[in-house]
Write a protein that holds these residues in place. Structure first.
Motif, PDB file in Angstrom:
ATOM      1  N   ARG A  48       2.577   3.683   3.146  1.00  0.00           N
ATOM      2  CA  ARG A  48       1.585   2.703   3.585  1.00  0.00           C
ATOM      3  C   ARG A  48       2.176   1.639   4.518  1.00  0.00           C
ATOM      4  O   ARG A  48       1.607   1.397   5.585  1.00  0.00           O
ATOM      5  N   PRO A  49       3.284   0.997   4.155  1.00  0.00           N
ATOM      6  CA  PRO A  49       3.856   0.060   5.130  1.00  0.00           C
ATOM      7  C   PRO A  49       4.331   0.753   6.403  1.00  0.00           C
ATOM      8  O   PRO A  49       4.285   0.166   7.487  1.00  0.00           O
ATOM      9  N   MET A  50       4.749   2.017   6.284  1.00  0.00           N
ATOM     10  CA  MET A  50       5.196   2.735   7.477  1.00  0.00           C
ATOM     11  C   MET A  50       4.023   3.024   8.406  1.00  0.00           C
ATOM     12  O   MET A  50       4.122   2.869   9.628  1.00  0.00           O
ATOM     13  N   ILE A 153      -9.747  -7.063   4.911  1.00  0.00           N
ATOM     14  CA  ILE A 153      -9.580  -5.615   4.790  1.00  0.00           C
ATOM     15  C   ILE A 153      -8.747  -5.285   3.559  1.00  0.00           C
ATOM     16  O   ILE A 153      -9.093  -4.396   2.770  1.00  0.00           O
ATOM     17  N   LEU A 154      -7.645  -6.011   3.372  1.00  0.00           N
ATOM     18  CA  LEU A 154      -6.748  -5.757   2.243  1.00  0.00           C
ATOM     19  C   LEU A 154      -7.468  -5.918   0.909  1.00  0.00           C
ATOM     20  O   LEU A 154      -7.358  -5.061   0.026  1.00  0.00           O
ATOM     21  N   SER A 155      -8.224  -7.002   0.763  1.00  0.00           N
ATOM     22  CA  SER A 155      -8.916  -7.251  -0.504  1.00  0.00           C
ATOM     23  C   SER A 155     -10.038  -6.253  -0.737  1.00  0.00           C
ATOM     24  O   SER A 155     -10.252  -5.789  -1.862  1.00  0.00           O
ATOM     25  N   SER A 156     -10.743  -5.891   0.320  1.00  0.00           N
ATOM     26  CA  SER A 156     -11.850  -4.948   0.187  1.00  0.00           C
ATOM     27  C   SER A 156     -11.366  -3.545  -0.185  1.00  0.00           C
ATOM     28  O   SER A 156     -11.891  -2.916  -1.105  1.00  0.00           O
ATOM     29  N   LYS A 157     -10.366  -3.067   0.507  1.00  0.00           N
ATOM     30  CA  LYS A 157      -9.880  -1.701   0.282  1.00  0.00           C
ATOM     31  C   LYS A 157      -9.151  -1.557  -1.059  1.00  0.00           C
ATOM     32  O   LYS A 157      -9.097  -0.458  -1.620  1.00  0.00           O
ATOM     33  N   GLU A 196      -6.250   3.527   4.620  1.00  0.00           N
ATOM     34  CA  GLU A 196      -7.137   2.914   5.614  1.00  0.00           C
ATOM     35  C   GLU A 196      -6.741   1.463   5.847  1.00  0.00           C
ATOM     36  O   GLU A 196      -6.641   0.999   6.998  1.00  0.00           O
ATOM     37  N   ALA A 197      -6.514   0.728   4.767  1.00  0.00           N
ATOM     38  CA  ALA A 197      -6.124  -0.676   4.882  1.00  0.00           C
ATOM     39  C   ALA A 197      -4.843  -0.805   5.692  1.00  0.00           C
ATOM     40  O   ALA A 197      -4.726  -1.676   6.570  1.00  0.00           O
ATOM     41  N   SER A 198      -3.884   0.056   5.411  1.00  0.00           N
ATOM     42  CA  SER A 198      -2.591  -0.009   6.092  1.00  0.00           C
ATOM     43  C   SER A 198      -2.747   0.132   7.596  1.00  0.00           C
ATOM     44  O   SER A 198      -2.237  -0.695   8.373  1.00  0.00           O
ATOM     45  N   MET A 199      -3.437   1.175   8.015  1.00  0.00           N
ATOM     46  CA  MET A 199      -3.561   1.449   9.442  1.00  0.00           C
ATOM     47  C   MET A 199      -4.494   0.454  10.134  1.00  0.00           C
ATOM     48  O   MET A 199      -4.243   0.028  11.260  1.00  0.00           O
ATOM     49  N   MET A 200      -5.552   0.067   9.452  1.00  0.00           N
ATOM     50  CA  MET A 200      -6.478  -0.902  10.041  1.00  0.00           C
ATOM     51  C   MET A 200      -5.798  -2.257  10.234  1.00  0.00           C
ATOM     52  O   MET A 200      -5.955  -2.905  11.277  1.00  0.00           O
TER      53      MET A 200
END
Length: 304
Positions: A48-50, A153-157, A196-200
């Motif tokens: 995810r961080p990558m 985005i982070l909180s929603s996903k 999704e959160a990671s890339m968005m």
């Protein structure tokens, strides 16, 4: 490009970023921090961080320091979900990433608190992105807006309409027949949401446009779906020493999986179909990142 060499470089970079944001093991409740750090430093692919980092680079983001807190935060959220997922009330797994799970080492109560601590620390960490903004910049207000959107985005996903919602479907489906549509929704939420959160977030912090973010969300959704179907396949065909966790655990826990509703060959075809869809969406973007493209394909067709 030598993918494996580039992979090692990025993993090393991510590990250093994570260490910068981990809690110090001190004070009367240092056992909590020990359990949190044990969980997050257990290794793993750091997918995810990558993906966040490479999407940021895809859109030619400039101030990478603003991204670092989000990279640490997404891995904290992912790790907390694994700590809780391994608990006796959930999957009751004793091994994760090749070593004993947090609740086996520290006890159930401390594992629950370690998961809670990682989730809370994730948002405390992500909010530190505000401290990275140079207020003297003319575009500072634009960067602040990007950070706010990234937090949304982070909180929603990670929330009830994202990863947690997927976990609920998973629990309620145990021991019951499940349709492919319901299974897909479960995977898109349980696994896909954080990808999704990671890339968005990588795209948002880099300054990508709304249409580009929607395309990235679609690609990430397919990565999550293909990744989870491959996980189902590997649970039957894989080697526990390579995977770092017991195989056939889905069957043991009476989990709803692709292998439960179709044979392995059909599941492999599903992975191929989803992969092709993601590749076409990626090719529609005006930007290119060779490493990201290779990473996406390898994730969707992984063998461990």
């Amino acid at each position: 490009m030598n993918f494996n060499i580039e992979l090692e470089k990025r993993l090393s970079e991510i590990e250093e970023i994570l260490k910068d944001y981990l809690p110090k093991e001190e004070g009367y409740y240092k056992k909590l921090m020990e359990a949190m750090n044990y969980s997050i430093l257990a290794g793993g692919k750091r997918i995810r961080p990558m993906l966040m980092l490479e999407t940021f680079r895809l859109f030619e983001g400039r101030d990478i320091n603003i991204l670092h807190p989000f990279m640490a935060a997404i891995e904290m959220i992912h790790t907390y979900s694994l700590v809780h997922d391994d608990l006796p009330a959930m999957d009751n797994d004793e091994y994760r990433r090749g070593r004993k799970t947090t609740h086996i080492v520290y006890g159930e109560a401390m594992a629950i608190l370690a998961g809670d601590g990682l989730l809370t620390l994730a948002f405390e960490t992500a909010a530190k992105a505000f401290n990275m903004v140079d207020d003297t910049l003319e575009e500072a207000h634009i960067i602040y807006k990007r950070i706010i959107r990234a937090l949304q985005i982070l909180s929603s996903k990670a929330g009830i309409h994202g990863m947690i919602g997927g976990q609920v479907i998973d629990i309620e489906s145990e021991g019951h027949p499940i349709s492919k549509d319901r299974l897909d929704i479960m995977y898109l939420l349980k696994t896909g949401a954080l990808i999704e959160a990671s890339m968005m977030i990588g795209g948002v912090i880099a300054g990508a446009g709304d249409d580009e973010i929607r395309t990235i969300e679609s690609i990430a959704s397919d990565i999550g779906l293909a990744f989870q179907i491959r996980d189902d396949i590997l649970d039957v065909t894989g080697d526990d020493k390579i995977l770092g966790k017991p195989v056939h655990s889905d069957e043991k826990n009476d989990k709803s999986t692709y292998i439960a509703i179709m044979d392995i060959e059909q599941a492999i075809k599903e992975v191929s179909s989803v992969t092709d869809r993601a590749r076409k969406a990626y090719e529609s973007l005006p930007y290119k990142n060779e490493y990201l493209e290779s990473l996406i394909i390898k994730l969707m067709n992984r063998d461990k």
